[in-house]
Scaffold this motif. Structure first.
Motif, PDB file in Angstrom:
ATOM      1  N   PRO A  70      50.801  61.730  47.092  1.00 42.32           N
ATOM      2  CA  PRO A  70      52.014  60.844  47.725  1.00 42.32           C
ATOM      3  C   PRO A  70      53.065  60.746  46.834  1.00 42.32           C
ATOM      4  O   PRO A  70      54.416  60.783  46.964  1.00 42.32           O
ATOM      5  N   ALA A 117      56.538  53.136  51.220  1.00 41.33           N
ATOM      6  CA  ALA A 117      55.220  53.433  52.052  1.00 41.33           C
ATOM      7  C   ALA A 117      54.105  52.834  50.905  1.00 41.33           C
ATOM      8  O   ALA A 117      53.225  52.066  51.457  1.00 41.33           O
ATOM      9  N   GLY A 118      54.240  53.515  49.690  1.00 36.25           N
ATOM     10  CA  GLY A 118      53.235  53.051  48.783  1.00 36.25           C
ATOM     11  C   GLY A 118      53.094  51.656  48.404  1.00 36.25           C
ATOM     12  O   GLY A 118      52.235  50.948  48.189  1.00 36.25           O
ATOM     13  N   ALA A 138      44.356  58.021  54.088  1.00 34.54           N
ATOM     14  CA  ALA A 138      44.680  58.734  55.357  1.00 34.54           C
ATOM     15  C   ALA A 138      44.931  59.899  55.014  1.00 34.54           C
ATOM     16  O   ALA A 138      45.031  60.506  53.551  1.00 34.54           O
ATOM     17  N   VAL A 150      51.526  49.325  50.954  1.00 29.77           N
ATOM     18  CA  VAL A 150      50.139  49.347  51.041  1.00 29.77           C
ATOM     19  C   VAL A 150      49.777  48.655  49.907  1.00 29.77           C
ATOM     20  O   VAL A 150      48.828  47.892  49.960  1.00 29.77           O
ATOM     21  N   GLU A 151      50.050  48.918  48.649  1.00 31.94           N
ATOM     22  CA  GLU A 151      49.769  48.094  47.392  1.00 31.94           C
ATOM     23  C   GLU A 151      49.860  46.818  47.749  1.00 31.94           C
ATOM     24  O   GLU A 151      49.004  45.874  47.144  1.00 31.94           O
ATOM     25  N   CYS A 176      44.655  58.358  48.361  1.00 35.16           N
ATOM     26  CA  CYS A 176      44.790  59.190  49.557  1.00 35.16           C
ATOM     27  C   CYS A 176      44.015  60.601  49.093  1.00 35.16           C
ATOM     28  O   CYS A 176      44.180  61.560  49.636  1.00 35.16           O
TER      29      CYS A 176
HETATM   30  P1  ADP Z   1      45.188  58.086  43.579  1.00 37.35           P
HETATM   31  O1  ADP Z   1      44.398  57.384  42.386  1.00 37.35           O
HETATM   32  O2  ADP Z   1      44.585  58.714  44.344  1.00 37.35           O
HETATM   33  O3  ADP Z   1      46.537  58.723  43.027  1.00 37.35           O
HETATM   34  P2  ADP Z   1      46.999  55.766  44.049  1.00 37.35           P
HETATM   35  O4  ADP Z   1      46.637  54.622  44.395  1.00 37.35           O
HETATM   36  O5  ADP Z   1      47.521  55.991  42.700  1.00 37.35           O
HETATM   37  O6  ADP Z   1      45.918  56.801  44.339  1.00 37.35           O
HETATM   38  O7  ADP Z   1      48.365  56.349  44.797  1.00 37.35           O
HETATM   39  C1  ADP Z   1      48.185  56.336  46.032  1.00 37.35           C
HETATM   40  C2  ADP Z   1      49.604  55.911  46.802  1.00 37.35           C
HETATM   41  O8  ADP Z   1      49.596  56.183  48.160  1.00 37.35           O
HETATM   42  C3  ADP Z   1      49.605  54.387  46.649  1.00 37.35           C
HETATM   43  O9  ADP Z   1      51.092  53.894  46.087  1.00 37.35           O
HETATM   44  C4  ADP Z   1      49.341  53.721  48.017  1.00 37.35           C
HETATM   45  O10 ADP Z   1      49.891  52.866  48.162  1.00 37.35           O
HETATM   46  C5  ADP Z   1      49.960  55.042  48.650  1.00 37.35           C
HETATM   47  N1  ADP Z   1      49.194  54.957  50.036  1.00 37.35           N
HETATM   48  C6  ADP Z   1      48.060  54.798  50.410  1.00 37.35           C
HETATM   49  N2  ADP Z   1      47.914  54.938  51.648  1.00 37.35           N
HETATM   50  C7  ADP Z   1      48.860  55.374  52.166  1.00 37.35           C
HETATM   51  C8  ADP Z   1      49.238  55.816  53.630  1.00 37.35           C
HETATM   52  N3  ADP Z   1      48.460  55.730  54.446  1.00 37.35           N
HETATM   53  N4  ADP Z   1      50.757  56.367  53.901  1.00 37.35           N
HETATM   54  C9  ADP Z   1      51.562  56.590  52.640  1.00 37.35           C
HETATM   55  N5  ADP Z   1      51.464  56.087  51.325  1.00 37.35           N
HETATM   56  C10 ADP Z   1      50.116  55.428  51.152  1.00 37.35           C
END
Ligand code: ADP
Length: 426
Positions: free
Chosen positions: A146, A333-334, A316, A337-338, A263
Protein backbone atom coordinates in the motif's frame (compact mmCIF):
# COMPACT_ATOMS: atom_id res chain seq x y z
CA UNK A 1 26.25 -0.33 31.08
CA UNK A 2 27.99 1.43 28.22
CA UNK A 3 26.48 0.80 24.84
CA UNK A 4 28.65 -0.68 22.11
CA UNK A 5 26.24 -1.09 19.24
CA UNK A 6 23.71 1.61 18.44
CA UNK A 7 21.01 0.74 15.93
CA UNK A 8 18.46 2.91 14.20
CA UNK A 9 15.46 1.27 12.52
CA UNK A 10 13.12 2.95 10.07
CA UNK A 11 9.98 1.35 11.46
CA UNK A 12 8.80 -0.25 14.64
CA UNK A 13 8.50 -3.87 13.57
CA UNK A 14 11.86 -3.57 11.85
CA UNK A 15 13.28 -2.49 15.18
CA UNK A 16 11.78 -5.40 17.10
CA UNK A 17 12.93 -7.76 14.38
CA UNK A 18 16.49 -6.49 14.74
CA UNK A 19 16.31 -6.42 18.54
CA UNK A 20 15.03 -10.00 18.63
CA UNK A 21 17.85 -11.28 16.46
CA UNK A 22 20.52 -9.40 18.41
CA UNK A 23 19.07 -10.73 21.69
CA UNK A 24 19.67 -14.31 20.47
CA UNK A 25 23.30 -13.76 21.46
CA UNK A 26 22.28 -13.46 25.12
CA UNK A 27 23.43 -9.83 25.22
CA UNK A 28 20.96 -7.43 26.80
CA UNK A 29 19.04 -5.49 24.17
CA UNK A 30 16.89 -2.48 24.88
CA UNK A 31 14.45 -1.04 22.38
CA UNK A 32 13.38 2.62 22.47
CA UNK A 33 10.39 3.87 20.59
CA UNK A 34 11.54 7.13 19.07
CA UNK A 35 14.54 9.19 20.17
CA UNK A 36 14.26 9.46 23.98
CA UNK A 37 13.76 12.98 25.33
CA UNK A 38 15.95 12.16 28.30
CA UNK A 39 19.72 11.63 28.34
CA UNK A 40 20.73 7.94 28.18
CA UNK A 41 20.25 5.98 31.41
CA UNK A 42 19.88 2.28 32.22
CA UNK A 43 21.41 1.59 28.83
CA UNK A 44 22.11 -1.87 27.43
CA UNK A 45 25.11 -3.14 25.46
CA UNK A 46 22.89 -3.00 22.42
CA UNK A 47 20.46 -0.13 22.05
CA UNK A 48 17.93 -0.05 19.24
CA UNK A 49 16.00 3.12 18.44
CA UNK A 50 12.79 2.56 16.52
CA UNK A 51 11.73 5.41 14.29
CA UNK A 52 8.68 5.65 12.07
CA UNK A 53 10.37 7.33 9.11
CA UNK A 54 10.13 4.83 6.25
CA UNK A 55 7.56 6.91 4.39
CA UNK A 56 8.47 10.31 5.87
CA UNK A 57 9.75 13.18 3.71
CA UNK A 58 13.52 12.77 3.21
CA UNK A 59 14.51 15.84 5.25
CA UNK A 60 12.44 14.65 8.21
CA UNK A 61 13.84 11.09 8.04
CA UNK A 62 17.39 12.45 7.91
CA UNK A 63 16.79 14.82 10.84
CA UNK A 64 15.26 12.06 12.97
CA UNK A 65 17.99 9.53 12.27
CA UNK A 66 20.70 12.09 12.98
CA UNK A 67 19.06 12.87 16.32
CA UNK A 68 18.96 9.13 17.05
CA UNK A 69 22.64 8.83 16.15
CA UNK A 70 23.49 11.62 18.55
CA UNK A 71 21.60 9.96 21.41
CA UNK A 72 23.34 6.65 20.73
CA UNK A 73 26.73 8.37 20.63
CA UNK A 74 25.95 9.93 24.01
CA UNK A 75 25.12 6.44 25.28
CA UNK A 76 28.66 5.47 24.28
CA UNK A 77 27.98 3.50 21.10
CA UNK A 78 30.99 3.04 18.85
CA UNK A 79 29.44 1.04 16.01
CA UNK A 80 26.20 1.85 14.29
CA UNK A 81 23.63 0.02 12.23
CA UNK A 82 20.94 1.53 9.99
CA UNK A 83 18.14 -1.00 9.70
CA UNK A 84 15.51 -0.97 6.97
CA UNK A 85 13.20 -3.59 5.57
CA UNK A 86 14.50 -6.85 4.11
CA UNK A 87 12.44 -5.97 1.03
CA UNK A 88 14.27 -2.60 0.74
CA UNK A 89 10.98 -0.69 1.10
CA UNK A 90 11.55 2.85 -0.06
CA UNK A 91 10.33 5.35 -2.59
CA UNK A 92 12.42 6.74 -5.50
CA UNK A 93 13.40 9.66 -3.27
CA UNK A 94 14.51 7.55 -0.33
CA UNK A 95 14.83 7.19 2.58
CA UNK A 96 17.37 4.38 2.72
CA UNK A 97 20.15 6.11 0.76
CA UNK A 98 19.79 9.68 2.04
CA UNK A 99 19.77 8.51 5.66
CA UNK A 100 22.81 6.26 5.17
CA UNK A 101 24.61 9.14 3.52
CA UNK A 102 23.80 11.57 6.37
CA UNK A 103 24.92 9.05 9.01
CA UNK A 104 28.15 8.44 7.07
CA UNK A 105 28.84 12.17 7.04
CA UNK A 106 28.23 12.49 10.79
CA UNK A 107 30.44 9.48 11.52
CA UNK A 108 33.14 10.40 9.01
CA UNK A 109 32.61 7.02 7.30
CA UNK A 110 33.92 6.72 3.74
CA UNK A 111 32.02 3.55 2.92
CA UNK A 112 29.10 1.49 4.07
CA UNK A 113 27.39 -1.72 3.00
CA UNK A 114 23.76 -2.46 2.14
CA UNK A 115 22.63 -5.99 2.86
CA UNK A 116 18.89 -6.49 3.35
CA UNK A 117 19.20 -10.29 2.95
CA UNK A 118 17.36 -12.45 5.52
CA UNK A 119 17.74 -16.04 4.29
CA UNK A 120 15.76 -17.50 7.20
CA UNK A 121 12.78 -15.45 6.00
CA UNK A 122 13.37 -16.09 2.31
CA UNK A 123 15.08 -12.80 1.42
CA UNK A 124 18.25 -13.29 -0.60
CA UNK A 125 20.43 -11.11 -2.81
CA UNK A 126 22.27 -12.40 -5.86
CA UNK A 127 24.17 -10.14 -8.28
CA UNK A 128 22.53 -7.20 -6.58
CA UNK A 129 19.02 -8.51 -7.20
CA UNK A 130 16.73 -9.07 -4.24
CA UNK A 131 14.54 -12.16 -4.10
CA UNK A 132 11.53 -12.85 -1.89
CA UNK A 133 11.39 -16.63 -1.73
CA UNK A 134 11.70 -17.76 -5.35
CA UNK A 135 10.47 -14.50 -6.82
CA UNK A 136 12.39 -11.36 -7.76
CA UNK A 137 11.26 -8.52 -5.48
CA UNK A 138 9.33 -6.74 -8.26
CA UNK A 139 7.35 -9.91 -9.03
CA UNK A 140 6.64 -10.66 -5.36
CA UNK A 141 3.55 -9.42 -3.45
CA UNK A 142 5.71 -6.36 -2.55
CA UNK A 143 4.76 -4.93 -5.94
CA UNK A 144 1.32 -4.23 -4.39
CA UNK A 145 2.42 -2.78 -1.03
CA UNK A 146 0.00 0.00 0.00
CA UNK A 147 2.74 2.54 0.82
CA UNK A 148 5.98 1.43 -0.87
CA UNK A 149 5.20 -0.69 -3.93
CA UNK A 150 8.51 -2.21 -5.13
CA UNK A 151 8.66 -2.32 -8.93
CA UNK A 152 12.39 -3.03 -9.47
CA UNK A 153 14.41 -5.92 -7.99
CA UNK A 154 17.87 -4.50 -8.61
CA UNK A 155 19.25 -2.86 -5.47
CA UNK A 156 21.91 -0.85 -7.31
CA UNK A 157 19.26 0.69 -9.55
CA UNK A 158 17.02 1.33 -6.53
CA UNK A 159 19.80 2.94 -4.49
CA UNK A 160 21.55 5.02 -7.17
CA UNK A 161 18.93 7.79 -7.44
CA UNK A 162 18.90 8.08 -3.63
CA UNK A 163 22.60 8.87 -3.10
CA UNK A 164 25.23 11.21 -4.54
CA UNK A 165 28.36 9.04 -4.41
CA UNK A 166 28.99 5.88 -6.49
CA UNK A 167 27.18 2.61 -5.81
CA UNK A 168 28.90 -0.76 -6.27
CA UNK A 169 28.45 -4.47 -5.69
CA UNK A 170 30.35 -7.09 -3.73
CA UNK A 171 28.86 -10.19 -5.31
CA UNK A 172 28.20 -13.67 -3.95
CA UNK A 173 31.28 -15.12 -5.62
CA UNK A 174 33.44 -12.74 -3.58
CA UNK A 175 31.48 -13.29 -0.36
CA UNK A 176 31.76 -17.06 -0.78
CA UNK A 177 35.58 -16.74 -0.90
CA UNK A 178 35.53 -15.61 2.72
CA UNK A 179 36.24 -12.72 5.08
CA UNK A 180 39.64 -11.72 3.69
CA UNK A 181 38.40 -11.75 0.08
CA UNK A 182 35.39 -9.62 0.94
CA UNK A 183 37.54 -7.17 2.92
CA UNK A 184 39.92 -6.87 -0.02
CA UNK A 185 37.03 -6.25 -2.40
CA UNK A 186 35.59 -3.55 -0.11
CA UNK A 187 39.03 -1.91 0.05
CA UNK A 188 39.35 -2.09 -3.74
CA UNK A 189 35.91 -0.48 -4.13
CA UNK A 190 36.77 2.20 -1.55
CA UNK A 191 39.95 3.06 -3.44
CA UNK A 192 37.81 3.45 -6.57
CA UNK A 193 35.59 5.89 -4.69
CA UNK A 194 32.63 3.53 -4.21
CA UNK A 195 30.93 4.67 -1.01
CA UNK A 196 27.79 2.53 -1.16
CA UNK A 197 28.29 -1.20 -1.59
CA UNK A 198 25.43 -3.65 -2.10
CA UNK A 199 26.58 -7.01 -0.73
CA UNK A 200 25.09 -10.28 -1.99
CA UNK A 201 24.00 -12.92 0.51
CA UNK A 202 21.91 -16.02 -0.06
CA UNK A 203 22.60 -18.02 3.11
CA UNK A 204 23.40 -17.47 6.77
CA UNK A 205 27.05 -18.41 6.14
CA UNK A 206 27.28 -15.41 3.81
CA UNK A 207 25.96 -13.15 6.57
CA UNK A 208 28.53 -14.49 9.03
CA UNK A 209 31.29 -13.66 6.53
CA UNK A 210 29.87 -10.19 5.85
CA UNK A 211 29.48 -9.39 9.55
CA UNK A 212 33.03 -10.56 10.26
CA UNK A 213 34.41 -8.51 7.37
CA UNK A 214 32.47 -5.35 8.28
CA UNK A 215 32.46 -5.52 12.11
CA UNK A 216 34.87 -2.57 12.41
CA UNK A 217 32.99 -0.30 9.99
CA UNK A 218 31.56 2.67 11.87
CA UNK A 219 28.28 2.17 10.00
CA UNK A 220 26.67 -0.91 8.49
CA UNK A 221 23.24 -0.89 6.90
CA UNK A 222 20.82 -3.63 6.01
CA UNK A 223 18.10 -5.92 7.21
CA UNK A 224 18.30 -7.40 10.68
CA UNK A 225 19.97 -10.67 9.69
CA UNK A 226 23.37 -9.24 8.75
CA UNK A 227 23.58 -7.57 12.18
CA UNK A 228 22.67 -10.76 14.06
CA UNK A 229 26.20 -12.27 14.12
CA UNK A 230 27.82 -9.06 15.44
CA UNK A 231 27.33 -9.49 19.23
CA UNK A 232 28.79 -13.02 19.17
CA UNK A 233 31.83 -11.76 17.23
CA UNK A 234 32.38 -8.99 19.77
CA UNK A 235 31.80 -11.33 22.73
CA UNK A 236 34.40 -13.72 21.29
CA UNK A 237 37.10 -11.06 20.96
CA UNK A 238 36.30 -9.28 24.22
CA UNK A 239 35.02 -6.06 22.61
CA UNK A 240 31.80 -6.85 24.45
CA UNK A 241 31.65 -8.43 27.87
CA UNK A 242 28.83 -10.83 28.75
CA UNK A 243 26.22 -8.95 30.77
CA UNK A 244 23.00 -10.00 32.38
CA UNK A 245 20.95 -12.24 30.13
CA UNK A 246 17.34 -13.26 29.86
CA UNK A 247 14.41 -10.89 30.12
CA UNK A 248 12.12 -11.55 33.05
CA UNK A 249 8.52 -12.25 32.01
CA UNK A 250 6.14 -10.21 34.17
CA UNK A 251 2.99 -11.59 35.75
CA UNK A 252 0.22 -10.73 33.29
CA UNK A 253 -3.57 -10.98 33.34
CA UNK A 254 -5.00 -13.10 30.51
CA UNK A 255 -6.74 -10.26 28.60
CA UNK A 256 -5.51 -10.22 24.99
CA UNK A 257 -6.17 -8.33 21.80
CA UNK A 258 -4.87 -9.00 18.28
CA UNK A 259 -4.68 -6.00 15.93
CA UNK A 260 -3.83 -6.40 12.24
CA UNK A 261 -3.32 -3.43 9.91
CA UNK A 262 -0.95 -5.15 7.53
CA UNK A 263 -2.21 -6.19 4.09
CA UNK A 264 0.89 -8.21 3.27
CA UNK A 265 0.39 -11.69 1.85
CA UNK A 266 1.51 -13.49 5.02
CA UNK A 267 -0.69 -11.38 7.29
CA UNK A 268 -3.65 -12.12 5.02
CA UNK A 269 -2.99 -15.84 5.46
CA UNK A 270 -2.51 -15.41 9.22
CA UNK A 271 -5.79 -13.53 9.59
CA UNK A 272 -7.58 -16.24 7.58
CA UNK A 273 -6.01 -18.90 9.80
CA UNK A 274 -7.15 -17.12 12.96
CA UNK A 275 -10.70 -16.68 11.59
CA UNK A 276 -10.67 -20.38 10.73
CA UNK A 277 -10.04 -21.19 14.40
CA UNK A 278 -13.46 -19.75 15.26
CA UNK A 279 -11.92 -16.82 17.15
CA UNK A 280 -13.96 -13.63 17.62
CA UNK A 281 -12.99 -11.27 14.77
CA UNK A 282 -14.03 -7.85 13.51
CA UNK A 283 -13.15 -6.41 10.09
CA UNK A 284 -12.36 -2.70 9.81
CA UNK A 285 -13.10 -1.10 6.46
CA UNK A 286 -11.43 2.27 5.67
CA UNK A 287 -14.44 3.54 3.72
CA UNK A 288 -16.80 2.77 6.59
CA UNK A 289 -14.35 4.23 9.08
CA UNK A 290 -14.22 7.45 7.03
CA UNK A 291 -18.01 7.62 6.91
CA UNK A 292 -18.90 6.51 10.44
CA UNK A 293 -15.75 6.60 12.60
CA UNK A 294 -14.50 3.76 14.77
CA UNK A 295 -17.41 3.55 17.22
CA UNK A 296 -18.74 0.30 15.79
CA UNK A 297 -15.36 -1.37 16.24
CA UNK A 298 -15.02 -0.02 19.77
CA UNK A 299 -18.53 -1.18 20.68
CA UNK A 300 -17.74 -4.64 19.33
CA UNK A 301 -14.51 -4.75 21.30
CA UNK A 302 -16.28 -3.66 24.50
CA UNK A 303 -18.65 -6.62 24.13
CA UNK A 304 -15.83 -9.17 23.84
CA UNK A 305 -14.32 -11.50 26.42
CA UNK A 306 -10.64 -10.50 26.17
CA UNK A 307 -9.59 -13.91 27.46
CA UNK A 308 -10.76 -15.17 24.01
CA UNK A 309 -8.13 -12.97 22.32
CA UNK A 310 -10.37 -11.14 19.82
CA UNK A 311 -8.89 -9.95 16.52
CA UNK A 312 -9.61 -6.62 14.85
CA UNK A 313 -8.24 -6.44 11.32
CA UNK A 314 -8.17 -4.08 8.35
CA UNK A 315 -6.17 -6.66 6.43
CA UNK A 316 -7.60 -6.92 2.91
CA UNK A 317 -6.82 -8.16 -0.58
CA UNK A 318 -4.95 -5.81 -3.00
CA UNK A 319 -8.14 -5.02 -5.00
CA UNK A 320 -9.96 -3.95 -1.87
CA UNK A 321 -6.96 -1.85 -0.71
CA UNK A 322 -6.80 -0.18 -4.14
CA UNK A 323 -10.54 0.57 -4.06
CA UNK A 324 -10.18 2.29 -0.68
CA UNK A 325 -7.08 4.17 -1.83
CA UNK A 326 -8.81 5.34 -5.04
CA UNK A 327 -11.56 6.91 -2.95
CA UNK A 328 -9.52 8.23 -0.01
CA UNK A 329 -5.92 8.46 -1.22
CA UNK A 330 -3.28 6.00 0.03
CA UNK A 331 -2.10 8.18 2.90
CA UNK A 332 -5.60 8.91 4.23
CA UNK A 333 -6.70 5.27 3.92
CA UNK A 334 -3.62 4.18 5.87
CA UNK A 335 -3.98 6.87 8.48
CA UNK A 336 -7.65 6.20 9.13
CA UNK A 337 -6.98 2.49 9.69
CA UNK A 338 -3.98 3.21 11.91
CA UNK A 339 -6.03 5.64 14.02
CA UNK A 340 -8.85 3.13 14.42
CA UNK A 341 -6.50 0.32 15.48
CA UNK A 342 -4.69 2.69 17.86
CA UNK A 343 -8.04 3.61 19.46
CA UNK A 344 -8.85 -0.10 19.80
CA UNK A 345 -5.50 -0.71 21.52
CA UNK A 346 -6.22 1.98 24.12
CA UNK A 347 -9.75 0.70 24.68
CA UNK A 348 -8.46 -2.86 25.05
CA UNK A 349 -5.84 -1.77 27.60
CA UNK A 350 -8.49 0.00 29.66
CA UNK A 351 -10.70 -3.07 29.43
CA UNK A 352 -7.90 -5.20 30.90
CA UNK A 353 -5.87 -6.41 27.91
CA UNK A 354 -2.26 -7.03 28.93
CA UNK A 355 -1.18 -9.08 25.90
CA UNK A 356 -1.02 -7.39 22.52
CA UNK A 357 -0.29 -8.98 19.17
CA UNK A 358 0.11 -6.37 16.43
CA UNK A 359 0.63 -7.01 12.70
CA UNK A 360 2.09 -4.36 10.41
CA UNK A 361 5.02 -1.97 10.64
CA UNK A 362 3.13 1.30 10.38
CA UNK A 363 0.34 -0.20 12.40
CA UNK A 364 2.76 -1.11 15.19
CA UNK A 365 4.07 2.45 15.19
CA UNK A 366 0.56 3.79 15.61
CA UNK A 367 -0.34 1.29 18.35
CA UNK A 368 2.82 1.78 20.42
CA UNK A 369 2.47 5.54 20.13
CA UNK A 370 -1.14 5.31 21.30
CA UNK A 371 -0.11 3.13 24.25
CA UNK A 372 2.69 5.66 25.01
CA UNK A 373 5.28 2.89 25.02
CA UNK A 374 8.78 4.37 25.19
CA UNK A 375 11.05 1.45 26.01
CA UNK A 376 10.80 -2.32 25.70
CA UNK A 377 12.84 -5.20 27.06
CA UNK A 378 13.37 -7.69 24.29
CA UNK A 379 12.51 -11.30 25.07
CA UNK A 380 12.26 -14.63 23.28
CA UNK A 381 11.42 -14.86 19.60
CA UNK A 382 8.09 -16.24 18.40
CA UNK A 383 9.29 -16.50 14.81
CA UNK A 384 12.56 -15.33 13.21
CA UNK A 385 12.68 -11.57 13.78
CA UNK A 386 9.53 -11.37 15.91
CA UNK A 387 10.19 -11.37 19.67
CA UNK A 388 7.85 -10.96 22.60
CA UNK A 389 8.65 -7.66 24.28
CA UNK A 390 7.77 -6.42 27.73
CA UNK A 391 6.88 -2.89 28.66
CA UNK A 392 4.46 -0.69 30.58
CA UNK A 393 1.48 1.34 29.47
CA UNK A 394 -0.62 3.53 31.73
CA UNK A 395 1.21 2.03 34.72
CA UNK A 396 0.40 -1.57 33.70
CA UNK A 397 2.98 -4.17 32.73
CA UNK A 398 2.20 -5.57 29.30
CA UNK A 399 3.54 -8.02 26.75
CA UNK A 400 3.50 -6.92 23.15
CA UNK A 401 4.72 -8.36 19.90
CA UNK A 402 5.05 -6.26 16.78
CA UNK A 403 5.03 -8.34 13.61
CA UNK A 404 6.22 -7.03 10.30
CA UNK A 405 3.77 -7.79 7.48
CA UNK A 406 5.38 -10.79 5.86
CA UNK A 407 6.93 -12.35 8.96
CA UNK A 408 5.80 -15.34 10.98
CA UNK A 409 4.22 -18.66 10.07
CA UNK A 410 0.57 -19.04 9.13
CA UNK A 411 -0.47 -19.84 12.72
CA UNK A 412 1.43 -16.82 14.08
CA UNK A 413 -1.38 -15.25 16.13
CA UNK A 414 -2.39 -18.41 17.99
CA UNK A 415 1.24 -19.54 18.18
CA UNK A 416 2.43 -16.27 19.70
CA UNK A 417 -0.07 -16.52 22.56
CA UNK A 418 0.88 -20.12 23.23
CA UNK A 419 4.57 -19.22 23.37
CA UNK A 420 3.88 -16.42 25.85
CA UNK A 421 2.04 -18.86 28.10
CA UNK A 422 5.05 -21.16 27.80
CA UNK A 423 7.45 -18.36 28.77
CA UNK A 424 5.36 -17.59 31.84
CA UNK A 425 5.51 -21.21 32.94
CA UNK A 426 9.33 -21.31 32.91
P1 ADP B 1 3.25 -4.09 6.58
O1 ADP B 1 4.13 -4.43 7.73
O2 ADP B 1 2.55 -5.28 5.99
O3 ADP B 1 3.92 -3.23 5.56
P2 ADP B 1 2.00 -1.71 7.57
O4 ADP B 1 1.14 -1.57 8.80
O5 ADP B 1 3.38 -1.15 7.65
O6 ADP B 1 2.01 -3.23 7.18
O7 ADP B 1 1.34 -0.99 6.32
C1 ADP B 1 0.05 -1.25 5.91
C2 ADP B 1 -0.65 0.08 5.65
O8 ADP B 1 -1.86 -0.18 4.96
C3 ADP B 1 -1.01 0.82 6.93
O9 ADP B 1 -0.84 2.20 6.77
C4 ADP B 1 -2.50 0.48 7.08
O10 ADP B 1 -3.19 1.45 7.83
C5 ADP B 1 -2.94 0.45 5.66
N1 ADP B 1 -4.14 -0.37 5.46
C6 ADP B 1 -4.54 -1.43 6.20
N2 ADP B 1 -5.67 -1.95 5.74
C7 ADP B 1 -6.01 -1.21 4.67
C8 ADP B 1 -7.11 -1.27 3.75
N3 ADP B 1 -8.05 -2.20 3.90
N4 ADP B 1 -7.14 -0.36 2.78
C9 ADP B 1 -6.17 0.57 2.64
N5 ADP B 1 -5.12 0.67 3.46
C10 ADP B 1 -5.04 -0.21 4.48
Amino acid sequence: MTTLLGCIADDFTGATDLAGLLARSGVRVSLRMGVPDEAPSNTAAVEVIALKCRGAPVAQAVAETRAALKWLQTAGAQRFFWKYCSTFDSTAEGNIGPVAQALMTDLGAEQTIYCPAFPENGRSIFMGNLFVGCQPLAESPMKDHPLTPMRDSNLMRLLEPQVTRPVGLADRLTVARGVAALKAELDRLAAAGVAHVIVDAVADEDLNIIAAACRDMPLMTGGSAVAAPLPALWLADGTLSASETGTVVPDLAPGTVVLAGSCSAMTRAQVADYIGRGKPTFRLDPLELEAKGSLEALDWLASQDLAEAPLLYATAEPESVRAAQDKLGAARAGEIVEQALAACAIAALHAGARRFVVAGGETSGAVTQALAIKQLDVGAEIAPGVPWCFSSSAGQRIAITLKSGNFGAIDFFAGALKILTGLEAT
